[in-house]
Design an enzyme around this catalytic site. Structure first.
Site, PDB file in Angstrom:
ATOM      1  CG  LEU A 196      10.755   3.982  22.469  1.00  0.00           C
ATOM      2  CD1 LEU A 196      12.058   3.484  22.282  1.00  0.00           C
ATOM      3  CD2 LEU A 196      10.796   5.354  22.971  1.00  0.00           C
ATOM      4  CG  HIS A 197       6.120   1.103  19.514  1.00  0.00           C
ATOM      5  ND1 HIS A 197       5.317   2.126  19.025  1.00  0.00           N
ATOM      6  CD2 HIS A 197       6.815   0.723  18.481  1.00  0.00           C
ATOM      7  CE1 HIS A 197       5.447   2.150  18.019  1.00  0.00           C
ATOM      8  NE2 HIS A 197       6.174   1.465  17.373  1.00  0.00           N
ATOM      9  CG  ASN A 242      -7.817   0.908  14.241  1.00  0.00           C
ATOM     10  OD1 ASN A 242      -8.771   1.133  15.044  1.00  0.00           O
ATOM     11  ND2 ASN A 242      -8.142   0.576  13.075  1.00  0.00           N
ATOM     12  N   GLY A 263       6.900  -3.054   6.104  1.00  0.00           N
ATOM     13  CA  GLY A 263       8.249  -3.349   5.855  1.00  0.00           C
ATOM     14  C   GLY A 263       9.177  -2.694   6.956  1.00  0.00           C
ATOM     15  CD  GLU A 264      13.390  -1.404  10.212  1.00  0.00           C
ATOM     16  OE1 GLU A 264      14.020  -0.471   9.506  1.00  0.00           O
ATOM     17  OE2 GLU A 264      12.438  -1.342  11.266  1.00  0.00           O
ATOM     18  CB  CYS A 272       0.906  -0.036   7.926  1.00  0.00           C
ATOM     19  SG  CYS A 272       1.416   1.658   7.850  1.00  0.00           S
ATOM     20  CB  CYS A 322       2.414  -4.191  13.552  1.00  0.00           C
ATOM     21  SG  CYS A 322       2.485  -3.768  11.579  1.00  0.00           S
ATOM     22  CD  GLU A 344      -3.141  -0.842   2.255  1.00  0.00           C
ATOM     23  OE1 GLU A 344      -4.317  -1.225   2.248  1.00  0.00           O
ATOM     24  OE2 GLU A 344      -2.486  -0.480   3.371  1.00  0.00           O
ATOM     25  CB  SER A 385       9.302   4.618  10.250  1.00  0.00           C
ATOM     26  OG  SER A 385       9.138   4.210  11.575  1.00  0.00           O
ATOM     27  CB  CYS A 387       7.259  -6.361   8.382  1.00  0.00           C
ATOM     28  SG  CYS A 387       8.217  -5.641   9.445  1.00  0.00           S
TER      29      CYS A 387
END
Length: 382
Positions: free
Chosen positions: A234-235, A310, A179-180, A353, A122, A95, A211, A115
């Site tokens: 970070l999270h 979400n 993706g990373e 995403c 995620c 996307e 990111s 990913c």
């Protein structure tokens, strides 16, 4: 005799394009002309490049293509957000989302199909990993979106045309899609260089953001090769929790990550790192987490971007209540930490995403019926 695969010019940065043209006896200025035709004018036909010699155009037509990924679907939200689903083959898709705002137009692009990092919150990670995108497929998202948006803006400016957000074009690019990016470094790097090249997209380093979940060695390489703005997923404010939410933390724990952020700042176009923090009810949103996060944030020049989660069924997680997010954000701001709360955009088209890509995988891979929903791509403050 086996056919030779033609070169996709979308994936060649300035140096690679000059090398290719040089192999044919062409001068560097010819490569710059060609690059402007492809990326600035959005040409997809060599016949249109009328200021290039006929023989040169014939050589290009024989050996090269200008080809973005096929578009499966295009959707538009009532708030102006636009989403494209690109086919990457074998029933997989990526996307790209465009988010228009009063002062900018931000394009969010993908770097991988799926990913491998598998962050707990995620859905893209739950779908698994299919493959890295090629440089032409990464920059092709920008090339395609630029053509579509500029055509819409031109139409809107005509007499009787529709004004407003239809005239907003791309001013910022963020690699925050699927993706990373730093695990596909060799393909991401030429794409970044094209974004910055004055003969291509001419974006400033401050307006291009990568990111990452914290691939420390590649953060160091990026700081040397192409130091654009950096956002870090970070999270969590401590290693124990981040090990659970972002498994990559087991390889690159917070002390290593923060040290890498500090090293990056020596080369960064901005004087801060953006830390992204997905707010999870009862998991990382308590007053104690806020206190720990304040201590962490004081170690690096940064700003915090709080992201409402979400929920999707496979996660087992819930979104922090709005009141809790407000209190959490206020605690950070009271401590002098620059803090924003990301606003949802494009809800009515599920501009998320990996979300629609997951639905495509569901339809084409019967054994993966448990692929579900994901975190929306929301308002990005690059």
């Amino acid at each position: 005799m086996e056919a030779v695969e033609r070169v996709n010019l979308l994936g060649l940065d300035g140096a690679a394009l000059s090398e290719l043209v040089g192999q044919w006896g062409g001068k560097p200025f010819r490569a710059r002309q060609l690059q402007r035709w492809v990326h600035q004018r959005g040409a997809d036909s060599f016949d249109a490049m009328t200021d290039l010699a006929r023989d040169f155009r014939a050589q290009l037509a024989r050996d090269c293509v200008i080809e973005a990924l096929p578009v499966n679907t295009e959707q538009r939200s009532s708030d102006g957000t636009r989403k494209w689903l690109f086919d990457v083959g074998q029933g997989n898709a990526i996307e790209t989302v465009f988010i228009p705002e009063d002062d900018r137009g931000t394009l969010c692009i993908s770097s991988q199909a799926g990913c491998v990092v598998n962050c707990r919150f995620c859905s893209t990670g739950h779908q698994g990993f299919n493959r890295n995108l090629r440089a032409s497929e990464i920059i092709g998202q920008l090339w395609w979106a630029k053509r579509v948006l500029e055509a819409a803006a031109d139409t809107a400016r005509l007499p009787g045309g529709k004004a407003g957000e239809d005239t907003r074009v791309i001013s910022n690019v963020v690699m925050m899609g699927m993706g990373e990016p730093l695990l596909n470094y060799d393909q991401v790097l030429p794409a970044l260089r094209l974004m910055l090249d004055d003969n291509a997209y001419g974006l400033s380093r401050r307006r291009v953001t990568v990111s990452t979940s914290g691939v420390v060695p590649m953060m160091d390489r990026l700081s040397q090769d192409c130091p654009v703005a950096l956002a870090v997923s970070l999270h969590a404010p401590n290693d124990a929790l981040r090990d659970e939410l972002v498994p990559l933390n087991k390889k690159y724990p917070l002390n290593a990550l923060l040290a890498a952020c500090e090293r990056y700042l020596a080369h960064a176009p901005r004087d801060f790192i953006t830390f992204e923090y997905c707010m999870l009810d009862g998991i990382n949103d308590t007053d104690q987490h806020a206190r720990e996060l304040i201590q962490l944030a004081r170690q690096v020049r940064c700003k915090l971007n709080l992201i409402p989660f979400n929920p999707f069924p496979a996660s087992g997680l819930k979104r922090s209540p709005s009141a809790r997010v407000r209190v959490f954000a206020q605690r950070l701001m009271d401590a002098g930490i620059v803090t924003t709360v990301r606003k949802t955009r494009g809800d009515d088209i599920d501009a998320a995403c990996g979300q629609l890509a997951g639905e495509v995988r569901d339809r084409t891979r019967i054994t993966e019926r448990n692929a579900t929903r994901t975190i929306p791509i929301q308002q990005v403050h690059a």
